[in-house]
Design a protein around this motif. Structure first.
Motif, short mmCIF file in Angstrom:
data_model
loop_
_atom_site.label_atom_id
_atom_site.label_comp_id
_atom_site.label_asym_id
_atom_site.label_seq_id
_atom_site.Cartn_x
_atom_site.Cartn_y
_atom_site.Cartn_z
N HIS A 148 -38.16 102.49 29.35
CA HIS A 148 -39.39 102.08 28.73
C HIS A 148 -38.97 102.44 27.06
N TRP A 193 -37.07 99.33 25.87
CA TRP A 193 -37.78 98.33 25.45
C TRP A 193 -38.56 98.27 24.27
N ASP A 253 -45.91 90.41 27.92
CA ASP A 253 -44.80 91.31 28.48
C ASP A 253 -45.34 92.79 28.06
N ALA A 283 -47.44 93.60 31.00
CA ALA A 283 -46.49 93.80 32.53
C ALA A 283 -45.96 95.15 32.24
N HIS A 284 -45.81 95.62 31.25
CA HIS A 284 -45.25 97.13 30.75
C HIS A 284 -46.21 98.16 31.36
N ARG A 340 -45.63 100.18 34.05
CA ARG A 340 -44.70 101.14 34.07
C ARG A 340 -44.97 102.41 33.33
N ASN A 360 -37.93 88.23 33.64
CA ASN A 360 -37.25 89.08 33.31
C ASN A 360 -37.80 90.37 33.67
N ASN A 361 -39.08 90.81 33.81
CA ASN A 361 -39.76 91.99 34.20
C ASN A 361 -39.37 92.24 35.57
N TRP A 362 -39.35 90.90 36.37
CA TRP A 362 -39.02 91.14 37.90
C TRP A 362 -37.40 91.64 37.94
N ASP A 396 -35.89 93.30 35.77
CA ASP A 396 -35.74 94.73 35.24
C ASP A 396 -36.18 95.52 36.46
#
Length: 895
Positions: free
Chosen positions: A409, A412, A446, A449-450, A453, A525-527, A529
């Protein structure tokens, strides 16, 4: 013919027949008659002098019967009929017959000795008659250990002369020739009269004269033997020496009584000293064991640790060392303590002493309770260690997972705040502004999406706090930094979005292809990661089912890679399309995507990484599968061994219990079998040690359950220790029963009868009887207990003896002790008092010097230190009260 231990009571007949037989065989020494005449004359005079007369010639002076009757009156203390005073032959015969009739009235049957032979001066007949008188009045009443007459007198001589060198009394002729035996008898009783160390076997004449002179001067024993006759005669006359030696016996008879009394006292004191030694040893062992338990309990009850996996594993290894090395000697010490206690109580019962009550806090029940507390603490400590190991292992796994996600994290978010705070859009052209807006929309996507996390990171941190992770401070600080930054990013994102909306009316043109790429690339990209994280995610499993579940999930994931490959190609094709348009229309800066920082190269690199991580994940799962298979093998190994050892221990326990019931052969057979079982159990110990090694491997492999066996290492340890304790306890009980049987003189048949009757009424095999069962058992053994009120009172008195603590049960050892006391006799306080009274010459007190003279030094001092002063009448300084001391030995006073 009457016999008294081999000596004929038909004295005259025996005397004459033996003389004639020896004369025929050439064995009769002429010197014997001379020795007998001299000895018998001296013996008669030793008694006649009390009447103021004597004889000079034994065959002449007894012819008229007057001195013969006088001799019998002196030695018997009785009065004979009045003698005839005439001097005619028939007067003499009448007097001699009166003497012979008196001898016959004492149970002596005279054969071949008549009054006429005595009146005629027949020397052989006269000597035979005197010998019968000596035997009857001087020798017959001698008794040593239930032997009488000749054998008793000989045994007395042997015992008194045993400590002296060059003396070996085997008979009443050759053994006394050198004079040392006479000197030894005098020195043994009156060491002040003879210096025995200066005597030599090479000077028999000097030895004999010394003994005879001292005996005559100080012991009032006339000189009855001639030293020259003894030395010069190949085999001295047995009767002459027996007559003389009997005078020694009677002279020392008072000392003999004192010695018997002293022996009884020594025996009692030795028992008391040994019992005191056993009590002191019990107190010492009990104190040591209880102190060890007291020191050990705080360690077992402690739950302090540094909250780290390494620290708990160190404690677990310390606990294993304690079970392997420190506790086994204490198990043996506890068994020895119980054995010594039972032996001590048995000895106290056998010696008629009160039962031993240990000091407060050190009883057998106290030790047993402390030991049970120790075992409970051990079990709880081991369970805590294993639970703590599992908890800390999970904590370490969560901490690593937290670090991994937090690192990803923070990587990112690096630079995101600066980017959101940038004012770059203010100098952009319309298309650049629109691109910035699209780029910001992609960033918001994005950012959303985080969100998962960040929530995962916060959830992991919360779980670490709940499980009390040792480094919660740094975890919380990092989590707080991430959450604070996340809030700032949210606020900055909203602020930038407002600014872009304000400028949207100026900037309109948007690059559709770049936007499409950005929209597709970001979630993919998230997938990627997330997939990469999942493929390198650490895991912990404990069973085959868990690892097989992970493998199945991984196989399902691999089934989705085809769809992902299509998405990847679609995204890459978008980039290729952009490149084609830019090349075709020559758009300046058109290759740069304003909506995302992602590139086709980034996607290709990450996709390649994912494809490479898949087989690596396959290998990791395969390794874990092999580990779980090995754990399964360890479970089976432990179960296979435990399923053999457990039943073996149970079988041995049943066999030992069966022997303990006491009906399998004699006590020696039972003891032999128990010791065979003891050897077999110790020989079996390597199996336990092998099982401990497997158990250690099981624990080190973090295996916490085993469905292949119901046995655990703890139950096997307890069973093993109980088996050892049971064998030791049964051996001790059998040895105590042997001790009881031998000391009380009961037969094996009686013991078997007692055991059989007890077992018959012990229906449940508990080793104890209720009062009603006990009464039935006594009745079966022939004990008479009435059914009336008196019978009930008698039975209650018996119950008070066998169950003094009123527990409501009668155990076998108390039952056996009662039955043996009913069947045998033991030393009593009254017997010891009588023995001390003899040593004290009938005084009600005794002096220290008398104790030191009559008893061995250590036992004399034992009495002097413990006897209270005598407070009765007519006491003297230093007088001691032996009566209260004797009763105290048997627990009959508070002394």
């Amino acid at each position: 013919m009457m016999m008294e231990n081999g000596i004929s009571m038909e004295y005259g007949d025996g005397y004459m027949e033996q003389e004639e037989e020896w004369e025929r065989e050439g064995l009769l020494d002429p010197a014997w008659e001379k020795q007998q005449k001299k000895t018998f004359t001296a013996w008669c005079n030793s008694h006649l002098r009390k009447a103021g007369t004597a004889i000079d010639n034994i065959e002449e002076d007894f012819r008229n019967g007057l001195k013969l009757m006088l001799l019998l009156e002196v030695i018997s203390g009785e009065t004979l009929p009045k003698p005839d005073r005439g001097k005619m032959r028939f007067h003499k015969i009448a007097n001699v017959n009166k003497a012979l009739d008196f001898i016959a009235s004492k149970g002596v049957h005279l054969v071949s000795i008549g009054a006429e032979e005595i009146v005629d001066g027949n020397l052989k007949m006269t000597l035979g008659m005197i010998w019968t008188i000596i035997l009857r009045f001087a020798i017959q009443d001698i008794s040593v250990e239930e032997m009488t007459a000749k054998e008793g007198l000989l045994l007395w001589c042997q015992r008194k002369t045993a400590p002296y060198k060059n003396v070996n009394v085997q008979n009443f002729h050759l053994s006394f020739k050198d004079g040392l035996a006479f000197c030894a008898l005098i020195h043994r009783h009156r060491p002040d009269l003879i210096d025995y160390a200066k005597l030599s076997k090479d000077n028999p004449l000097e030895n004999l004269n010394t003994a005879f002179d001292v005996a005559e001067k100080y012991l009032d024993i006339p000189r009855m033997l001639d030293p020259d006759d003894l030395i010069n005669t190949p085999k001295p006359d047995e009767r002459a020496i027996m007559t003389y030696v009997s005078c020694y016996y009677h002279a020392f008879q008072g000392a003999q009584q004192a010695e018997t009394a002293a022996n009884r006292i020594c025996k009692v004191l030795k028992v008391n000293q040994e019992n005191e030694r056993l009590m002191e040893e019990y107190e010492r062992l009990a104190s040591d064991l209880l102190e060890w338990i007291r020191r050990t309990m705080p360690w077992l009850n402690s739950r302090q640790a540094d909250n780290s996996l390494a620290g708990v594993q160190k404690k677990l290894e310390e606990y294993r060392t304690y079970r392997r090395k420190h506790k086994p000697p204490r198990v043996e010490q506890k068994a020895k303590l119980e054995t010594n206690f039972n032996t001590l109580q048995t000895k106290l019962r056998l010696s008629n002493r009160p039962a031993y009550l240990p000091t407060e806090g050190k009883t057998v029940s106290d030790i047993s309770n402390a030991w049970k507390g120790l075992e409970l603490a051990e079990k709880a400590f081991e369970e805590w260690l294993l639970a703590e190991t599992m908890r800390l292992e999970r904590l370490e796994h969560l901490a690593q997972k937290f670090k991994h996600k937090a690192d990803a994290h923070e990587d990112w978010t690096r630079g995101k705040e600066e980017m959101l705070q940038s004012q770059d859009f203010r100098q952009c052209k319309l298309n650049e502004l629109k691109a910035l807006k699209k780029k910001h929309e992609a960033f918001e996507s994005d950012l959303a999406a985080h969100q998962d996390r960040v929530e995962q990171i916060a959830a992991i941190a919360q779980e670490l706090n709940t499980l009390e992770y040792h480094d919660c401070v740094s975890v919380n600080a990092r989590c707080q930094r991430i959450c604070d930054q996340w809030d700032r990013l949210g606020a900055l994102t909203q602020r930038r979005r407002t600014a872009l909306d304000e400028a949207e009316r100026i900037l309109e043109k948007i690059d559709i292809l770049h936007l499409e790429f950005a929209k597709r690339a970001a979630p993919f990209n998230n997938w990627l990661d997330g997939t990469r994280e999942d493929l390198v995610d650490m895991f912990i499993v404990h069973t085959m089912e868990e690892i097989q579940g992970l493998i199945q999930a991984h196989d399902q994931f691999k089934a989705t890679l085809g769809e992902a490959d299509k998405e990847f190609n679609l995204i890459v094709n978008l980039v290729r399309e952009v490149e084609s348009i830019v090349k075709q229309h020559q758009i300046p800066g058109g290759l740069e995507n304003p909506y995302t920082t992602l590139t086709a190269h980034d996607m290709t690199r990450k996709w390649t990484d994912v494809r490479q991580l898949v087989p690596q994940r396959d290998q990791t799962l395969a390794n874990e599968l092999r580990k779980q298979q090995n754990n399964e093998m360890l479970r089976r190994q432990f179960a296979e061994k435990a399923n053999v050892v457990g039943p073996w221990i149970e079988m041995q326990m049943d066999a030992v219990t069966a022997i303990g019931m006491g009906l399998q052969g004699s006590l020696e057979d039972q003891l032999h079998r128990l010791k065979e079982y003891e050897q077999a159990v110790y020989a079996y110990k390597p199996n336990i040690e092998e099982l401990e090694k497997i158990h250690q491997a099981v624990q080190e492999s973090m295996i916490f359950e085993n469905r292949y066996t119901n046995y655990t290492m703890e139950t096997l340890r307890v069973g093993w220790e109980q088996l050892l304790t049971s064998i030791n306890r049964n051996i001790n009980e059998v040895e105590n029963q042997i001790l009881t049987r031998d000391s009380k003189g009961i037969s094996q048949e009686q013991l078997n009868e007692f055991r059989s009757s007890f077992n018959h009424f012990d229906k449940n095999r508990t080793g104890r009887l209720t009062p009603e069962e006990f009464k039935s058992c006594l009745v079966s053994l022939g004990y008479s207990i009435g059914k009336d009120r008196q019978g009930d009172m008698d039975f209650q008195r018996i119950l008070a003896v066998v169950d003094p603590n009123n527990t409501g049960y009668v155990h076998f050892d108390a039952f056996l002790d009662f039955m043996t006391r009913e069947s045998t006799d033991t030393d009593t306080a009254e017997q010891v008092i009588d023995s001390f009274r003899i040593l004290a010459a009938d005084k009600p007190y005794i002096l220290p010097d008398e104790l030191r003279r009559e008893l061995p030094p250590d036992q004399a001092e034992y009495c002097i230190q413990r006897m209270p002063p005598y407070k009765g009448p007519n006491g003297v300084p230093g007088a001691l009260d032996y009566m209260s001391f004797s009763t105290a030995l048997y627990g009959e006073t508070d002394l």
